[in-house]
Design a protein around this motif. Structure first.
Motif, short mmCIF file in Angstrom:
data_model
loop_
_atom_site.label_atom_id
_atom_site.label_comp_id
_atom_site.label_asym_id
_atom_site.label_seq_id
_atom_site.Cartn_x
_atom_site.Cartn_y
_atom_site.Cartn_z
N GLN A 90 39.87 33.57 34.55
CA GLN A 90 39.08 34.36 35.49
C GLN A 90 39.29 33.85 36.91
O GLN A 90 39.52 34.63 37.85
N GLN A 91 39.22 32.54 37.09
CA GLN A 91 39.41 31.94 38.41
C GLN A 91 40.82 32.19 38.93
O GLN A 91 41.02 32.45 40.12
N GLN A 92 41.80 32.11 38.03
CA GLN A 92 43.19 32.34 38.44
C GLN A 92 43.38 33.78 38.91
O GLN A 92 44.07 34.04 39.91
N ALA A 93 42.78 34.72 38.20
CA ALA A 93 42.87 36.13 38.60
C ALA A 93 42.21 36.36 39.95
O ALA A 93 42.75 37.07 40.81
N GLU A 94 41.04 35.75 40.15
CA GLU A 94 40.34 35.89 41.43
C GLU A 94 41.19 35.34 42.57
O GLU A 94 41.25 35.92 43.67
N SER A 95 41.86 34.23 42.33
CA SER A 95 42.74 33.64 43.32
C SER A 95 43.89 34.58 43.67
O SER A 95 44.25 34.74 44.85
N MET A 96 44.47 35.20 42.66
CA MET A 96 45.57 36.14 42.91
C MET A 96 45.11 37.36 43.71
O MET A 96 45.83 37.84 44.59
N LEU A 97 43.93 37.84 43.41
CA LEU A 97 43.38 38.97 44.16
C LEU A 97 43.15 38.57 45.62
O LEU A 97 43.43 39.34 46.54
N THR A 98 42.67 37.35 45.83
CA THR A 98 42.45 36.85 47.18
C THR A 98 43.78 36.74 47.94
O THR A 98 43.84 36.97 49.15
N GLN A 99 44.84 36.40 47.20
CA GLN A 99 46.17 36.27 47.82
C GLN A 99 46.87 37.62 48.03
O GLN A 99 48.00 37.66 48.50
N GLY A 100 46.19 38.70 47.66
CA GLY A 100 46.74 40.01 47.94
C GLY A 100 47.58 40.63 46.84
O GLY A 100 48.45 41.46 47.12
N ALA A 101 47.36 40.23 45.60
CA ALA A 101 48.12 40.83 44.50
C ALA A 101 47.92 42.34 44.46
O ALA A 101 46.80 42.83 44.61
N ASP A 102 49.00 43.07 44.29
CA ASP A 102 48.95 44.53 44.21
C ASP A 102 48.78 45.02 42.78
O ASP A 102 48.28 46.11 42.54
N VAL A 103 49.22 44.20 41.81
CA VAL A 103 49.12 44.51 40.38
C VAL A 103 48.93 43.21 39.63
O VAL A 103 49.51 42.18 40.01
N LEU A 104 48.13 43.23 38.57
CA LEU A 104 48.00 42.07 37.69
C LEU A 104 48.58 42.42 36.32
O LEU A 104 48.26 43.46 35.76
N VAL A 105 49.43 41.54 35.82
CA VAL A 105 49.93 41.63 34.45
C VAL A 105 49.24 40.51 33.69
O VAL A 105 49.52 39.34 33.92
N LEU A 106 48.35 40.90 32.79
CA LEU A 106 47.42 39.94 32.19
C LEU A 106 47.56 39.87 30.68
O LEU A 106 47.34 40.84 29.97
N ASP A 107 47.95 38.69 30.20
CA ASP A 107 47.94 38.38 28.77
C ASP A 107 46.68 37.55 28.55
O ASP A 107 46.65 36.36 28.86
N PRO A 108 45.60 38.16 28.05
CA PRO A 108 44.30 37.48 28.05
C PRO A 108 44.19 36.40 26.99
O PRO A 108 44.62 36.58 25.85
N PHE A 109 43.57 35.29 27.37
CA PHE A 109 43.22 34.30 26.35
C PHE A 109 42.11 34.87 25.48
O PHE A 109 42.11 34.69 24.27
N ASP A 110 41.17 35.55 26.10
CA ASP A 110 40.04 36.17 25.41
C ASP A 110 40.00 37.63 25.83
O ASP A 110 39.67 37.94 26.97
N GLY A 111 40.35 38.52 24.89
CA GLY A 111 40.45 39.94 25.22
C GLY A 111 39.15 40.56 25.66
O GLY A 111 39.14 41.51 26.45
N LYS A 112 38.04 40.04 25.16
CA LYS A 112 36.73 40.57 25.55
C LYS A 112 36.33 40.05 26.94
O LYS A 112 35.91 40.83 27.81
N ALA A 113 36.45 38.76 27.15
CA ALA A 113 36.07 38.16 28.43
C ALA A 113 36.93 38.69 29.57
O ALA A 113 36.46 38.81 30.71
N ALA A 114 38.19 39.02 29.27
CA ALA A 114 39.11 39.48 30.31
C ALA A 114 38.72 40.83 30.89
O ALA A 114 39.25 41.24 31.93
N ALA A 115 37.80 41.54 30.25
CA ALA A 115 37.32 42.81 30.81
C ALA A 115 36.72 42.60 32.20
O ALA A 115 36.80 43.49 33.06
N ALA A 116 36.13 41.44 32.43
CA ALA A 116 35.55 41.14 33.74
C ALA A 116 36.64 41.07 34.81
O ALA A 116 36.42 41.48 35.97
N ILE A 117 37.82 40.58 34.43
CA ILE A 117 38.95 40.53 35.37
C ILE A 117 39.37 41.95 35.73
O ILE A 117 39.62 42.27 36.90
#
Length: 367
Positions: A90-117
């Motif tokens: 979650q923190q890593q995704a937030e960091s990428m969004l802060t850095q201006g990511a246009d798209v996220l390609v996400l292989d979730p550790f927890d498929g349910k928790a990753a919904a928040a991302i």
């Protein structure tokens, strides 16, 4: 004369200033253009789930970066591995969004928790591609993976057939070492395996969902089952190669001889070597290059404002249909190593046939 000289001096000075101004303008224009190009090139985030699964560092990451570089030399890839920690991801995704990511390609550790991302990304108009594992969110743009129920069916089919070929009793006992309970794919592998095993007469002595896919956890659990069941263990359904390595270590340490057939998945280098050596019976090869390449193509298309048509749809745990691309898994025993992972360039002969496995390679016609 004096006036003439003064006039020439002024004109020369003006010419020099004009020339310098032109050069400065050109220089500024070049810097501005370079900056514009850099700022307009997409930034793509790649988030992978753990470091215990061999394939992520050796295949997924380099293949993804390779394809992005081929599609867009100026594109930037932000990479992070969650190390089996949903909060860290979650923190890593937030960091990428802060850095201006246009798209996220996400292989979730927890498929349910990753919904928040996904929720946070969508709020910032950043699309998310579920890579290899599904995310339990209706807002996922695409899902790219393999037919994971089929993976489990291929593993179990190979195990049932091998045990029959060995002349073992129809009701022989097996262990089932499943994947992480927080990985949505693991539930699909397990479902596929039970589709086959439940129709056979095999006896499931015990079953275990391995936390975080950690080989040490699998090894410890199998060690306990060896103490309990001993030679009653005639086969092991194991969901991937890394945990299979742990299971095999426990079987050896417990004096189980000969080793029962053990399944696996991911065509990890260590798994391929165990198969050639006769310690592991089979693996399931999922061609990581086309999977990573497809994810890169989709990410670049989304960043460019395109929405490619998907081949199919797959439902999330809550029943939402996600546009999907599913690739075919391939079972691999010792006889198929040459025609699959070596032919596709996943590993070279030298990488597989180290000194410890040279004899096994020669025995199986790999030289």
């Amino acid at each position: 004369m004096k006036i003439t000289t003064t006039t020439k001096t002024v004109v020369s000075a003006a010419a020099i200033l004009l020339s310098l101004g032109t050069l400065t303008a050109c220089s500024n224009a070049a810097e501005s253009q370079e900056g514009d190009e850099d700022s307009s090139a997409p930034t793509i985030g790649l988030l992978l789930p753990d470091n215990v699964t061999e394939r992520y560092a050796s295949a997924d990451k380099p293949y993804f970066e390779e394809k992005i570089a081929d599609l867009c030399a100026d594109c930037k890839v932000l990479y992070a591995n969650a190390d089996a920690d949903a909060a860290k991801q979650q923190q890593q995704a937030e960091s990428m969004l802060t850095q201006g990511a246009d798209v996220l390609v996400l292989d979730p550790f927890d498929g349910k928790a990753a919904a928040a991302i996904v929720n946070q990304s969508i709020q910032q108009d950043v699309p998310v591609i579920a890579y290899d594992r599904m995310i339990n969110s209706p807002d996922v743009s695409y899902y790219i993976s393999f037919d994971n129920v089929k993976v489990g069916e291929l593993q179990a089919t190979a195990l049932v057939k091998r045990m029959k070929d060995l002349g073992l009793p129809d009701d022989a006992g097996i262990l089932m070492v499943n994947g992480s309970p927080r990985d949505p794919n693991a539930a699909q592998f397990k479902k596929g395996a039970h589709n086959v095993i439940d129709k056979s007469d095999l006896t499931v002595l015990a079953e275990y969902d391995t936390p975080g896919w950690k080989p040490a956890k699998a090894q410890n659990w199998v060690a306990g089952q060896v103490t309990k069941f001993g030679d009653e263990i005639k086969g092991v359904y194991d969901a991937n190669d890394d945990t299979a390595g742990g299971a095999i270590a426990a079987l050896k340490a417990g004096g189980i001889d000969p080793l029962p057939p053990v399944t696996g998945q991911d065509a990890a280098l260590s798994g391929i070597q165990r198969i050639l050596a006769g310690d592991q019976y089979m693996t399931v090869y999922k061609a990581f290059k086309p999977e990573a390449y497809k994810a890169a193509e989709l990410a670049f298309a989304l960043a460019d404002g395109d929405s490619p048509k998907a081949d199919s749809t797959v439902k999330t745990a809550d029943g939402d249909e996600i546009p999907s691309f599913l690739l075919d898994p391939v079972p691999v025993t010792a006889g198929e190593v040459q025609s699959t992972v070596i032919k596709d360039g996943l590993y070279t002969v030298d990488e597989i046939c180290t000194d410890a496995y040279a004899a096994a390679c020669k025995e199986n016609g790999i030289t």
